[in-house]
Enzyme design. Structure first.
Site, PDB file in Angstrom:
ATOM      1  N   TYR A  30       0.830  -1.202   0.000  1.00  0.00           N
ATOM      2  CA  TYR A  30       0.000   0.000   0.000  1.00  0.00           C
ATOM      3  C   TYR A  30       0.864   1.250   0.000  1.00  0.00           C
ATOM      4  O   TYR A  30       2.078   1.179   0.174  1.00  0.00           O
ATOM      5  CB  TYR A  30      -0.948  -0.005   1.206  1.00  0.00           C
ATOM      6  CG  TYR A  30      -0.288   0.281   2.535  1.00  0.00           C
ATOM      7  CD1 TYR A  30       0.515  -0.670   3.162  1.00  0.00           C
ATOM      8  CD2 TYR A  30      -0.443   1.518   3.168  1.00  0.00           C
ATOM      9  CE1 TYR A  30       1.128  -0.398   4.374  1.00  0.00           C
ATOM     10  CE2 TYR A  30       0.165   1.788   4.386  1.00  0.00           C
ATOM     11  CZ  TYR A  30       0.954   0.821   4.985  1.00  0.00           C
ATOM     12  OH  TYR A  30       1.566   1.095   6.173  1.00  0.00           O
ATOM     13  N   ARG A  49       8.182   4.238  -4.580  1.00  0.00           N
ATOM     14  CA  ARG A  49       8.142   3.273  -3.479  1.00  0.00           C
ATOM     15  C   ARG A  49       7.090   2.204  -3.748  1.00  0.00           C
ATOM     16  O   ARG A  49       7.293   1.020  -3.464  1.00  0.00           O
ATOM     17  CB  ARG A  49       7.882   4.000  -2.151  1.00  0.00           C
ATOM     18  CG  ARG A  49       8.043   3.086  -0.948  1.00  0.00           C
ATOM     19  CD  ARG A  49       8.064   3.855   0.358  1.00  0.00           C
ATOM     20  NE  ARG A  49       6.796   4.500   0.647  1.00  0.00           N
ATOM     21  CZ  ARG A  49       6.586   5.300   1.679  1.00  0.00           C
ATOM     22  NH1 ARG A  49       7.569   5.560   2.520  1.00  0.00           N
ATOM     23  NH2 ARG A  49       5.401   5.853   1.883  1.00  0.00           N
ATOM     24  N   ARG A  97      -7.468 -20.325  -1.628  1.00  0.00           N
ATOM     25  CA  ARG A  97      -6.398 -20.145  -0.655  1.00  0.00           C
ATOM     26  C   ARG A  97      -5.291 -21.198  -0.813  1.00  0.00           C
ATOM     27  O   ARG A  97      -5.557 -22.402  -0.793  1.00  0.00           O
ATOM     28  CB  ARG A  97      -6.965 -20.208   0.769  1.00  0.00           C
ATOM     29  CG  ARG A  97      -5.953 -19.806   1.813  1.00  0.00           C
ATOM     30  CD  ARG A  97      -6.567 -19.782   3.208  1.00  0.00           C
ATOM     31  NE  ARG A  97      -5.570 -19.395   4.197  1.00  0.00           N
ATOM     32  CZ  ARG A  97      -4.649 -20.208   4.684  1.00  0.00           C
ATOM     33  NH1 ARG A  97      -4.577 -21.467   4.282  1.00  0.00           N
ATOM     34  NH2 ARG A  97      -3.771 -19.762   5.568  1.00  0.00           N
ATOM     35  N   HIS A  99      -0.648 -21.041  -0.353  1.00  0.00           N
ATOM     36  CA  HIS A  99       0.426 -20.070  -0.139  1.00  0.00           C
ATOM     37  C   HIS A  99       1.140 -19.661  -1.418  1.00  0.00           C
ATOM     38  O   HIS A  99       1.428 -18.494  -1.617  1.00  0.00           O
ATOM     39  CB  HIS A  99       1.437 -20.619   0.875  1.00  0.00           C
ATOM     40  CG  HIS A  99       0.914 -20.627   2.281  1.00  0.00           C
ATOM     41  ND1 HIS A  99      -0.168 -21.386   2.654  1.00  0.00           N
ATOM     42  CD2 HIS A  99       1.317 -19.966   3.374  1.00  0.00           C
ATOM     43  CE1 HIS A  99      -0.412 -21.190   3.942  1.00  0.00           C
ATOM     44  NE2 HIS A  99       0.471 -20.322   4.410  1.00  0.00           N
ATOM     45  N   LYS A 144       6.400  -1.766   1.949  1.00  0.00           N
ATOM     46  CA  LYS A 144       5.187  -1.242   2.590  1.00  0.00           C
ATOM     47  C   LYS A 144       4.062  -2.250   2.362  1.00  0.00           C
ATOM     48  O   LYS A 144       3.229  -2.086   1.478  1.00  0.00           O
ATOM     49  CB  LYS A 144       4.856   0.137   1.990  1.00  0.00           C
ATOM     50  CG  LYS A 144       4.049   1.014   2.926  1.00  0.00           C
ATOM     51  CD  LYS A 144       4.198   2.470   2.566  1.00  0.00           C
ATOM     52  CE  LYS A 144       3.216   3.356   3.297  1.00  0.00           C
ATOM     53  NZ  LYS A 144       3.311   3.322   4.757  1.00  0.00           N
ATOM     54  N   GLU A 176      12.618   2.252  14.055  1.00  0.00           N
ATOM     55  CA  GLU A 176      11.661   3.279  13.640  1.00  0.00           C
ATOM     56  C   GLU A 176      10.464   3.186  14.582  1.00  0.00           C
ATOM     57  O   GLU A 176      10.547   2.526  15.623  1.00  0.00           O
ATOM     58  CB  GLU A 176      11.263   3.097  12.178  1.00  0.00           C
ATOM     59  CG  GLU A 176      10.597   1.764  11.884  1.00  0.00           C
ATOM     60  CD  GLU A 176      10.111   1.627  10.452  1.00  0.00           C
ATOM     61  OE1 GLU A 176       9.898   2.637   9.764  1.00  0.00           O
ATOM     62  OE2 GLU A 176       9.902   0.474  10.024  1.00  0.00           O
ATOM     63  N   LEU A 200      11.073   1.385   7.110  1.00  0.00           N
ATOM     64  CA  LEU A 200      10.447   1.908   5.898  1.00  0.00           C
ATOM     65  C   LEU A 200      11.217   3.169   5.499  1.00  0.00           C
ATOM     66  O   LEU A 200      11.533   4.007   6.359  1.00  0.00           O
ATOM     67  CB  LEU A 200       8.979   2.261   6.156  1.00  0.00           C
ATOM     68  CG  LEU A 200       8.273   2.660   4.866  1.00  0.00           C
ATOM     69  CD1 LEU A 200       7.947   1.429   4.029  1.00  0.00           C
ATOM     70  CD2 LEU A 200       7.025   3.454   5.137  1.00  0.00           C
TER      71      LEU A 200
HETATM   72  N1  PMP Z   1       7.674   3.829   9.119  1.00  0.00           N
HETATM   73  C1  PMP Z   1       6.518   3.151   9.119  1.00  0.00           C
HETATM   74  C2  PMP Z   1       6.475   1.795   9.736  1.00  0.00           C
HETATM   75  C3  PMP Z   1       5.364   3.730   8.542  1.00  0.00           C
HETATM   76  O1  PMP Z   1       4.209   3.054   8.533  1.00  0.00           O
HETATM   77  C4  PMP Z   1       5.434   5.040   8.013  1.00  0.00           C
HETATM   78  C5  PMP Z   1       4.211   5.700   7.459  1.00  0.00           C
HETATM   79  N2  PMP Z   1       4.003   5.351   6.133  1.00  0.00           N
HETATM   80  C6  PMP Z   1       6.672   5.706   8.030  1.00  0.00           C
HETATM   81  C7  PMP Z   1       7.770   5.060   8.600  1.00  0.00           C
HETATM   82  C8  PMP Z   1       6.822   7.090   7.472  1.00  0.00           C
HETATM   83  O2  PMP Z   1       6.834   7.053   6.050  1.00  0.00           O
HETATM   84  P1  PMP Z   1       6.312   8.288   5.198  1.00  0.00           P
HETATM   85  O3  PMP Z   1       7.110   9.471   5.603  1.00  0.00           O
HETATM   86  O4  PMP Z   1       6.577   7.880   3.798  1.00  0.00           O
HETATM   87  O5  PMP Z   1       4.863   8.457   5.506  1.00  0.00           O
END
Ligand code: PMP
Length: 280
Positions: A30, A49, A97, A99, A144, A176, A200
């Site tokens: 997403y 991305r 379903r 895998h 993501k 993070e 991310l």
């Molecule tokens: N880390 C994670 C786990 C996230 O879900 C997000 C939000 N998308 C971010 C970092 C920040 O990314 P962005 O600045 O692209 O929104």
């Protein structure tokens, strides 16, 4: 209104199958875009991305980015909203379903909709409280994907403890947060975890690093420890929705004097200016 099957349709025209792999496996990726003044912010970075997440998870993008971009612009015009977010989701599609990937491949399902969301001005001004928890996620946090259960459970724990976000650490190294990137300032140097497989690669993170260079701040994309976090001069998070939000408390203990710091404020100002300059 939603973007579905390469068209803008009314919500009731969307029919996602219960056999969609996104539904039973979380087999999808997403993006969350922000738009200010009716214009998508850093859209090319979000598209890049999305393409990367799709490629690495081997989910074919069903339409070229140019089509998606045209459709998202149309969606914004149809909804007549000027400030908010677009949620876009791509799943591997409908199949019994199992895998392994379906054979022949299913048609991937791309859906997007927008919601009116204002900027979190109060948090930006006053800061937020954060708890710290082990990072129990997998080793491809750079993708993501829809698999957000660890993030969901951690954020709920934060909410139940009266906090707004959760910082994750792996063996004492801060990676993070549950839905944002983490930065700290110590002795006028800005630190953030390197953009590798453990985080991310936030679009806002990249914008803030660019702005920090422009402000002549020293920037180090280096891992830092929980101990360094707890002794930071300033801590803040970055994300599409949170922008630059100061962190004033970690596990109930104030960060420095418990108020947003000067570097955070400068970066907030630079970010606002940057957004403003794009919308002229
Ligand atoms: N880390 C994670 C786990 C996230 O879900 C997000 C939000 N998308 C971010 C970092 C920040 O990314 P962005 O600045 O692209 O929104």
């Amino acid at each position: 209104m939603m973007l579905y099957k390469n068209r803008i349709v009314n919500d009731h025209e969307v029919a996602i199958s219960p056999f969609d792999r996104g539904y039973y496996f979380g087999d999808g990726v997403y993006e969350v875009f922000r738009f200010y003044n009716g214009a998508l912010f850093e859209k090319d970075a979000h598209y890049r991305r999305l393409e990367r997440s799709a490629e690495q998870t081997r989910i074919p993008l069903p339409y070229p980015i140019a089509d998606i971009d045209g459709n998202l612009a149309q969606l914004l015009r149809a909804e007549k909203v000027t400030e908010g977010i677009i949620y876009l989701q791509l799943t591997r599609g409908e199949a019994p379903r199992g895998h392994a990937f379906p054979k022949p491949p299913a048609e991937s399902v791309l859906l997007a909709y927008c919601s009116e969301v204002g900027r979190p001005l109060q948090a930006i001004r006053n800061g937020i409280r954060v708890i710290v928890r082990p990072d129990i996620r997998w080793l491809r946090c750079d993708l993501k994907t829809l698999n957000l259960l660890p993030n969901v459970l951690a954020k709920q724990e934060a909410v139940e403890l009266g906090a707004e976000e959760v910082f994750f650490h792996r063996s004492g190294i801060v990676t993070e947060a549950s839905s944002s990137n983490v930065m700290l300032v110590k002795d006028d140097v800005l630190y953030t975890h390197p953009a590798n497989h453990l985080i991310l690669h936030g679009i806002t993170r990249a914008v803030i690093l660019k702005l920090a260079f422009r402000l002549n701040l020293s920037v180090r994309e280096e891992p830092f420890t929980l101990d360094e976090l707890r002794h930071a001069d300033e801590v803040f998070i970055t994300s599409t929705t949170a922008e630059v939000t100061p962190v004033i408390e970690l596990d109930g203990v104030p960060v420095a004097d418990g108020k947003p710091g000067p570097v955070s404020r400068r970066l907030q100002g630079a970010f606002e200016e940057y957004v403003g300059s794009l919308n002229k």
